[in-house]
Design an enzyme around this catalytic site. Structure first.
Site, PDB file in Angstrom:
ATOM      1  N   LYS A 137       0.844  -1.181   0.000  1.00 37.03           N
ATOM      2  CA  LYS A 137       0.000   0.000   0.000  1.00 37.03           C
ATOM      3  C   LYS A 137       0.889   1.245   0.000  1.00 37.03           C
ATOM      4  O   LYS A 137       1.993   1.163   0.543  1.00 37.03           O
ATOM      5  CB  LYS A 137      -0.974   0.029   1.175  1.00 37.03           C
ATOM      6  CG  LYS A 137      -0.420  -0.308   2.565  1.00 37.03           C
ATOM      7  CD  LYS A 137       0.696   0.442   3.192  1.00 37.03           C
ATOM      8  CE  LYS A 137       0.669   1.902   3.403  1.00 37.03           C
ATOM      9  NZ  LYS A 137       1.907   2.423   4.060  1.00 37.03           N
ATOM     10  N   TYR A 222      -4.541   4.294   5.995  1.00 38.10           N
ATOM     11  CA  TYR A 222      -5.092   3.345   6.974  1.00 38.10           C
ATOM     12  C   TYR A 222      -6.436   3.840   7.517  1.00 38.10           C
ATOM     13  O   TYR A 222      -7.331   3.047   7.800  1.00 38.10           O
ATOM     14  CB  TYR A 222      -4.126   3.146   8.147  1.00 38.10           C
ATOM     15  CG  TYR A 222      -2.941   2.273   7.828  1.00 38.10           C
ATOM     16  CD1 TYR A 222      -3.031   0.885   7.908  1.00 38.10           C
ATOM     17  CD2 TYR A 222      -1.721   2.830   7.459  1.00 38.10           C
ATOM     18  CE1 TYR A 222      -1.951   0.083   7.626  1.00 38.10           C
ATOM     19  CE2 TYR A 222      -0.625   2.032   7.180  1.00 38.10           C
ATOM     20  CZ  TYR A 222      -0.746   0.652   7.258  1.00 38.10           C
ATOM     21  OH  TYR A 222       0.330  -0.147   6.970  1.00 38.10           O
TER      22      TYR A 222
HETATM   23  P1  NAD Z   1      12.452   1.402   2.464  1.00 37.42           P
HETATM   24  O1  NAD Z   1      13.009   2.714   2.060  1.00 37.42           O
HETATM   25  O2  NAD Z   1      12.900   0.810   3.746  1.00 37.42           O
HETATM   26  O3  NAD Z   1      12.709   0.317   1.317  1.00 37.42           O
HETATM   27  C1  NAD Z   1      12.468   0.593  -0.034  1.00 37.42           C
HETATM   28  C2  NAD Z   1      13.328  -0.330  -0.875  1.00 37.42           C
HETATM   29  O4  NAD Z   1      13.107  -0.005  -2.259  1.00 37.42           O
HETATM   30  C3  NAD Z   1      14.837  -0.150  -0.610  1.00 37.42           C
HETATM   31  O5  NAD Z   1      15.449  -1.412  -0.509  1.00 37.42           O
HETATM   32  C4  NAD Z   1      15.332   0.583  -1.826  1.00 37.42           C
HETATM   33  O6  NAD Z   1      16.678   0.276  -2.160  1.00 37.42           O
HETATM   34  C5  NAD Z   1      14.378   0.075  -2.904  1.00 37.42           C
HETATM   35  N1  NAD Z   1      14.289   0.951  -4.074  1.00 37.42           N
HETATM   36  C6  NAD Z   1      14.201   0.515  -5.328  1.00 37.42           C
HETATM   37  N2  NAD Z   1      14.184   1.526  -6.188  1.00 37.42           N
HETATM   38  C7  NAD Z   1      14.286   2.652  -5.460  1.00 37.42           C
HETATM   39  C8  NAD Z   1      14.321   4.030  -5.794  1.00 37.42           C
HETATM   40  N3  NAD Z   1      14.261   4.447  -7.065  1.00 37.42           N
HETATM   41  N4  NAD Z   1      14.406   4.903  -4.792  1.00 37.42           N
HETATM   42  C9  NAD Z   1      14.444   4.511  -3.499  1.00 37.42           C
HETATM   43  N5  NAD Z   1      14.416   3.214  -3.138  1.00 37.42           N
HETATM   44  C10 NAD Z   1      14.333   2.296  -4.103  1.00 37.42           C
HETATM   45  O7  NAD Z   1      10.864   1.575   2.437  1.00 37.42           O
HETATM   46  P2  NAD Z   1       9.812   0.609   3.120  1.00 37.42           P
HETATM   47  O8  NAD Z   1       9.449   1.142   4.453  1.00 37.42           O
HETATM   48  O9  NAD Z   1      10.272  -0.785   3.010  1.00 37.42           O
HETATM   49  O10 NAD Z   1       8.524   0.855   2.172  1.00 37.42           O
HETATM   50  C11 NAD Z   1       8.376   0.214   0.916  1.00 37.42           C
HETATM   51  C12 NAD Z   1       6.876   0.079   0.586  1.00 37.42           C
HETATM   52  O11 NAD Z   1       6.266  -0.693   1.608  1.00 37.42           O
HETATM   53  C13 NAD Z   1       6.106   1.391   0.530  1.00 37.42           C
HETATM   54  O12 NAD Z   1       5.153   1.346  -0.492  1.00 37.42           O
HETATM   55  C14 NAD Z   1       5.436   1.486   1.885  1.00 37.42           C
HETATM   56  O13 NAD Z   1       4.225   2.218   1.864  1.00 37.42           O
HETATM   57  C15 NAD Z   1       5.163   0.014   2.165  1.00 37.42           C
HETATM   58  N6  NAD Z   1       5.105  -0.274   3.610  1.00 37.42           N
HETATM   59  C16 NAD Z   1       4.041  -0.961   4.084  1.00 37.42           C
HETATM   60  C17 NAD Z   1       3.944  -1.252   5.430  1.00 37.42           C
HETATM   61  C18 NAD Z   1       2.788  -2.056   5.942  1.00 37.42           C
HETATM   62  O14 NAD Z   1       2.641  -2.178   7.159  1.00 37.42           O
HETATM   63  N7  NAD Z   1       1.965  -2.634   5.086  1.00 37.42           N
HETATM   64  C19 NAD Z   1       4.942  -0.824   6.305  1.00 37.42           C
HETATM   65  C20 NAD Z   1       6.041  -0.140   5.798  1.00 37.42           C
HETATM   66  C21 NAD Z   1       6.107   0.135   4.435  1.00 37.42           C
END
Ligand code: NAD
Length: 369
Positions: A137, A222
């Site tokens: 999401k 949410y």
């Molecule tokens: P994060 O920054 O920790 O991880 C993102 C990942 O994407 C990194 O490994 C990064 O290297 C990679 N990536 C690939 N291409 C990229 C680019 N062009 N720029 C930046 N990063 C790039 O983020 P996250 O917290 O893991 O969030 C990722 C997704 O998960 C989002 O859509 C967020 O909304 C979702 N999320 C959902 C929940 C949940 O509870 N459902 C919780 C956290 C995050």
């Protein structure tokens, strides 16, 4: 028999129940359980970030879902994760070559866990490679993109699910079940408060090109999603007001705080708050003519605490992502129907509302949906 127990068994097919000590009986149910020898969803994770790690860890406890591949732009990180999770080199891809998963029989589905604005193109490429997709999401950064993703998955005949983990959380499901049974009477009001104080100003969540917005896309969603499943209706209008206190950190198009209201066909209303500048904002409250329910916290990683005018909710905490992945494997492999949908159409409904909230905040006008 406990009616709530029957209810939860019906909606979770026994998964939650299996580890749920109503009257202390879970242990005997666990020990009676025979080893699982049914189909397994073999999953590749795309995006090895902080949430990807949480999902990878949670998958280790699943029976019906197994981590078998990675897609990452960081070869060194992928090596570390391969060693930790025992994933073979042949199942590892980068963002340039991952279309080749089409030829990999050890990957049935890809879980897209990258910054929001990348979801659209990545999901469509996975679909074209003939694999099912679970997308985090927000599913995309606007409704138009969401529609295109659904169309691509339908065309490729693959399933598209959105990572709505709260749809499988036991206290949440119990409240929704009580609402369905009429325990709260006619629903009049929902409050959804969702926010935290965001740190590093350089992170992608504060970059409109990657995040598609600010707090609303990330955490406000949410409250929107929760309002829909707690009230049990689809909103017909929204109004919204934006507040910004830090124009340096929250640039043009990156919302810091938005208050919004939604009206439902029955006359029920929702009042919600989405913020990147208020700590510990995580509460759902629903009230009807006969009773109320509260989740506090409502959407964090848990434990989720719930109470109603009838008493406290006592379902024990489960790792959300393990329950989610087990249930999603059932949906993809066996066509299981969750109580609260998690398909692309569910993701699209939230995106349409987000589009409308942004418009309402900008124009100051009520927007009909
Ligand atoms: P994060 O920054 O920790 O991880 C993102 C990942 O994407 C990194 O490994 C990064 O290297 C990679 N990536 C690939 N291409 C990229 C680019 N062009 N720029 C930046 N990063 C790039 O983020 P996250 O917290 O893991 O969030 C990722 C997704 O998960 C989002 O859509 C967020 O909304 C979702 N999320 C959902 C929940 C949940 O509870 N459902 C919780 C956290 C995050």
């Amino acid at each position: 028999m406990n009616s709530r127990r029957d209810f939860l068994q019906k909606i979770t097919g026994g998964l939650v129940l299996m580890n749920m000590p109503f009257n202390g009986s879970a242990q005997s149910e666990l020990s009676n359980e025979s080893p699982y020898d049914g189909p397994i969803l073999r999953l590749a994770i795309m995006g090895l970030g902080s949430y990807g790690k949480r999902v990878a860890d949670a998958l280790q406890a699943c029976k019906m879902a197994k981590l078998t591949g990675f897609i990452s732009g960081s070869p060194s990180k992928m090596k570390d994760w391969q060693a930790k999770f025992n994933v073979p080199e042949a199942n590892c891809y980068n963002y340039e070559n991952f279309d080749r998963i089409i030829d990999n029989p050890e990957i049935d589905a890809v879980y897209v866990i990258t910054p929001n604005a990348l979801h659209h193109d990545q999901v469509i490429r996975v679909a074209k490679a003939g694999k099912h997709v679970i997308c985090e999401k927000p599913m995309a950064i606007n409704a138009q993109e969401g529609k295109e993703m659904i169309d691509a998955c339908n065309k490729a005949n693959v399933k598209l699910l959105v990572g709505y983990r709260m749809h499988f959380e036991a206290n949440t499901l119990e409240l929704v079940g009580m609402r369905n049974e009429g325990k709260f009477g006619k629903v009049m009001y929902f409050q959804g408060l969702c926010g935290f104080k965001i740190g590093d100003p350089k992170q992608w969540r504060l970059n409109k090109a990657l995040a598609g917005g600010g707090a609303m896309m990330d955490i406000g969603i949410y409250a929107i999603n929760g309002a829909r499943y707690m009230v049990g209706e689809e909103p017909v209008w929204v109004t919204a007001q934006e507040t910004k206190t830090n124009f340096e950190k929250f640039k043009e198009g990156v919302d810091e705080t938005i208050q919004f209201q939604m009206g439902f066909p029955s006359g029920a209303v929702a009042s919600c708050l989405s913020s990147y500048n208020i700590q510990n904002l995580d509460r759902f409250f629903i009230t009807g003519e006969k009773g109320f329910g509260e989740l506090l916290p409502a959407t964090g990683y848990g434990p989720i605490e719930g109470r109603t005018n009838f008493g406290k909710l006592n379902n024990p905490h489960q790792v959300h992502q393990t329950t989610q992945m087990e249930e999603m494997a059932g949906i993809i492999l066996n066509g299981k129907q969750p109580l609260i949908p998690v398909d692309g159409y569910e993701g699209l409904k939230d995106l349409k509302i987000i589009d409308a909230i942004f418009l309402a905040a900008k124009t100051g006008k009520k927007v009909n949906l």
